[in-house]
Design an enzyme around this catalytic site. Structure first.
Site, PDB file in Angstrom:
ATOM      1  N   GLY A  35       0.169 -25.523 -58.462  1.00 56.98           N
ATOM      2  CA  GLY A  35      -0.738 -25.430 -57.319  1.00 56.98           C
ATOM      3  C   GLY A  35      -0.882 -26.751 -56.597  1.00 56.98           C
ATOM      4  O   GLY A  35      -0.046 -27.644 -56.732  1.00 56.98           O
ATOM      5  N   ALA A  36      -1.975 -26.871 -55.807  1.00 54.98           N
ATOM      6  CA  ALA A  36      -2.168 -28.021 -54.914  1.00 54.98           C
ATOM      7  C   ALA A  36      -0.902 -28.174 -54.058  1.00 54.98           C
ATOM      8  O   ALA A  36      -0.314 -29.258 -53.963  1.00 54.98           O
ATOM      9  CB  ALA A  36      -2.488 -29.295 -55.688  1.00 54.98           C
ATOM     10  N   LEU A  37      -0.502 -27.072 -53.449  1.00 59.38           N
ATOM     11  CA  LEU A  37       0.798 -27.001 -52.776  1.00 59.38           C
ATOM     12  C   LEU A  37       0.851 -27.929 -51.563  1.00 59.38           C
ATOM     13  O   LEU A  37      -0.132 -28.098 -50.844  1.00 59.38           O
ATOM     14  CB  LEU A  37       1.082 -25.558 -52.338  1.00 59.38           C
ATOM     15  CG  LEU A  37       1.096 -24.506 -53.461  1.00 59.38           C
ATOM     16  CD1 LEU A  37       1.522 -23.152 -52.897  1.00 59.38           C
ATOM     17  CD2 LEU A  37       2.000 -24.899 -54.622  1.00 59.38           C
ATOM     18  N   HIS A  38       2.021 -28.522 -51.349  1.00 56.48           N
ATOM     19  CA  HIS A  38       2.237 -29.436 -50.229  1.00 56.48           C
ATOM     20  C   HIS A  38       3.626 -29.161 -49.646  1.00 56.48           C
ATOM     21  O   HIS A  38       4.303 -28.191 -50.058  1.00 56.48           O
ATOM     22  CB  HIS A  38       2.079 -30.891 -50.677  1.00 56.48           C
ATOM     23  CG  HIS A  38       2.859 -31.240 -51.912  1.00 56.48           C
ATOM     24  ND1 HIS A  38       4.236 -31.182 -51.962  1.00 56.48           N
ATOM     25  CD2 HIS A  38       2.457 -31.610 -53.162  1.00 56.48           C
ATOM     26  CE1 HIS A  38       4.647 -31.531 -53.165  1.00 56.48           C
ATOM     27  NE2 HIS A  38       3.592 -31.787 -53.920  1.00 56.48           N
ATOM     28  N   HIS A  71       6.482 -28.299 -51.915  1.00 55.70           N
ATOM     29  CA  HIS A  71       6.525 -26.920 -52.411  1.00 55.70           C
ATOM     30  C   HIS A  71       7.032 -25.963 -51.329  1.00 55.70           C
ATOM     31  O   HIS A  71       7.748 -25.012 -51.629  1.00 55.70           O
ATOM     32  CB  HIS A  71       5.129 -26.483 -52.867  1.00 55.70           C
ATOM     33  CG  HIS A  71       4.583 -27.253 -54.029  1.00 55.70           C
ATOM     34  ND1 HIS A  71       3.563 -28.157 -53.901  1.00 55.70           N
ATOM     35  CD2 HIS A  71       4.931 -27.261 -55.343  1.00 55.70           C
ATOM     36  CE1 HIS A  71       3.282 -28.681 -55.082  1.00 55.70           C
ATOM     37  NE2 HIS A  71       4.106 -28.167 -55.970  1.00 55.70           N
ATOM     38  N   GLY A  99      11.813 -28.965 -58.075  1.00 55.15           N
ATOM     39  CA  GLY A  99      12.049 -30.169 -57.296  1.00 55.15           C
ATOM     40  C   GLY A  99      12.748 -31.248 -58.112  1.00 55.15           C
ATOM     41  O   GLY A  99      12.505 -31.412 -59.304  1.00 55.15           O
ATOM     42  N   GLU A 100      13.604 -32.020 -57.419  1.00 59.09           N
ATOM     43  CA  GLU A 100      14.269 -33.163 -58.082  1.00 59.09           C
ATOM     44  C   GLU A 100      13.304 -34.316 -58.326  1.00 59.09           C
ATOM     45  O   GLU A 100      13.645 -35.256 -59.021  1.00 59.09           O
ATOM     46  CB  GLU A 100      15.431 -33.669 -57.222  1.00 59.09           C
ATOM     47  CG  GLU A 100      16.644 -32.783 -57.291  1.00 59.09           C
ATOM     48  CD  GLU A 100      17.836 -33.367 -56.551  1.00 59.09           C
ATOM     49  OE1 GLU A 100      17.694 -34.430 -55.893  1.00 59.09           O
ATOM     50  OE2 GLU A 100      18.909 -32.748 -56.617  1.00 59.09           O
ATOM     51  N   SER A 132       1.423 -33.745 -55.913  1.00 61.10           N
ATOM     52  CA  SER A 132       0.015 -33.313 -55.922  1.00 61.10           C
ATOM     53  C   SER A 132      -0.882 -34.455 -56.377  1.00 61.10           C
ATOM     54  O   SER A 132      -2.053 -34.525 -56.002  1.00 61.10           O
ATOM     55  CB  SER A 132      -0.154 -32.111 -56.845  1.00 61.10           C
ATOM     56  OG  SER A 132       0.710 -31.077 -56.429  1.00 61.10           O
TER      57      SER A 132
END
Ligand code: PAF
Length: 296
Positions: free
Chosen positions: A45-48, A51, A162-163, A201
């Site tokens: 969560g705390a998507l940015h 994401h 994600g890398e 995040s």
């Protein structure tokens, strides 16, 4: 026979949020039986914007239903880490998922994922004790265990990571290969702010001054990569000097490794990885480097 889906299970033009793993598994199974591909984007969560890029990558295959899991997984946090204060922003996250045409959000609570008395976990092997694992004992056992559970619940055709969490991505690739998960693991390059800071995040914890200081990590990686033609020692020296020149950066590790995180080669593809504390916040970053091509 699979029970037909109701509009509370899945709505073709909106995102549906599920908490119950068994129900989510049933919904995904019905979609798969109807010929849909399933892509999973596991998150806490705390998507940015980072994401969003993962979700966009998940849409790349035609006829795919994207499932985003949002679960702050307690088993990957050690004592004294930020499990309690990790940002929890479910409503805003669901809005982002809606904007990105996500079909299903899976947002369980810890009690939904871990039955009382569950004791079996995955062993990440020796790499799980290095780099991040040396500072965060048990972290990767927690990560792999929850990712394996998510893979078993969702049974995705592919899953996107994600890398930025390069060691995590490497270990999840290995887990899928070594344990024969029928899921393709896809890595997506890190999304950065205009000044190079990798999106995370945890950047929310940084004060304005710390946020400025934190750019030292990406600056060090880029400075190191610029001298990669001179070989690994030069890369580590220049990156280390860059970090040391910025007050307030407490380096945990700066290491050069092979792309699979084995020992770095003399020449050819390698990965430069850094972890450091800025204020109370632990940050990580990494970059691909090509060592010793002789063009520097
Ligand atoms: O990268 C993360 O957000 C987490 O480690 C993951 C993969 C969702 C597992 O909890």
């Amino acid at each position: 026979m699979t029970k037909p889906l109701s509009k509370d299970d899945y709505a073709p033009n909106d995102v549906t949020v599920h908490r119950d793993p068994a129900r989510l598994a049933r919904v995904v199974a019905a979609l798969r039986a109807a010929g849909r591909n399933i892509a999973l984007v596991p998150t806490m969560g705390a998507l940015h914007a980072g994401h969003r890029k993962l979700i966009r990558e998940a849409h790349v295959m035609q006829n795919t239903v994207v499932v985003v899991s949002i679960f702050v997984n307690p088993t990957q946090f050690g004592a004294g880490e930020d499990f309690e204060r990790y940002p929890r922003t479910l409503d805003a996250d669901v809005d982002i998922c809606r904007e990105e045409r996500v079909g299903l959000v899976f947002a369980p609570e810890p009690a939904d994922m871990y039955l009382p008395g569950s004791t079996v976990t995955l062993d990440p092997g020796p790499l799980g004790g290095e780099l991040e694992g040396a500072s965060r004992p048990g972290h990767f056992a927690g990560v792999l265990t929850v990712v394996a559970k998510l893979f078993n619940i969702v049974r995705p055709n592919y899953a996107v990571f994600g890398e930025k969490d390069y060691q995590q991505l490497t270990l999840i690739h290995r887990m899928a290969r070594d344990l024969d998960f029928p899921t393709a693991v896809v890595g997506v390059p890190t999304v950065r702010e205009h000044d190079g800071l990798a999106l995370s995040s945890r950047n929310r914890y940084l004060s304005a001054a710390e946020r400025e200081t934190a750019t030292a990590l990406s600056a060090a990686l880029v400075a190191g990569a610029h001298v990669s033609g001179q070989g690994g020692d030069a890369v580590l020296r220049v990156a280390g000097e860059t970090l040391a020149s910025v007050p307030g950066v407490e380096v945990d590790y700066l290491e050069l490794r092979a792309p699979d995180l084995g020992p770095a080669p003399e020449n050819g593809d390698a990965r430069l990885l850094v972890a450091a504390r800025v204020g109370g916040t632990r940050l990580i970053d990494n970059i691909a480097v090509l060592l010793g091509t002789g063009d520097e």
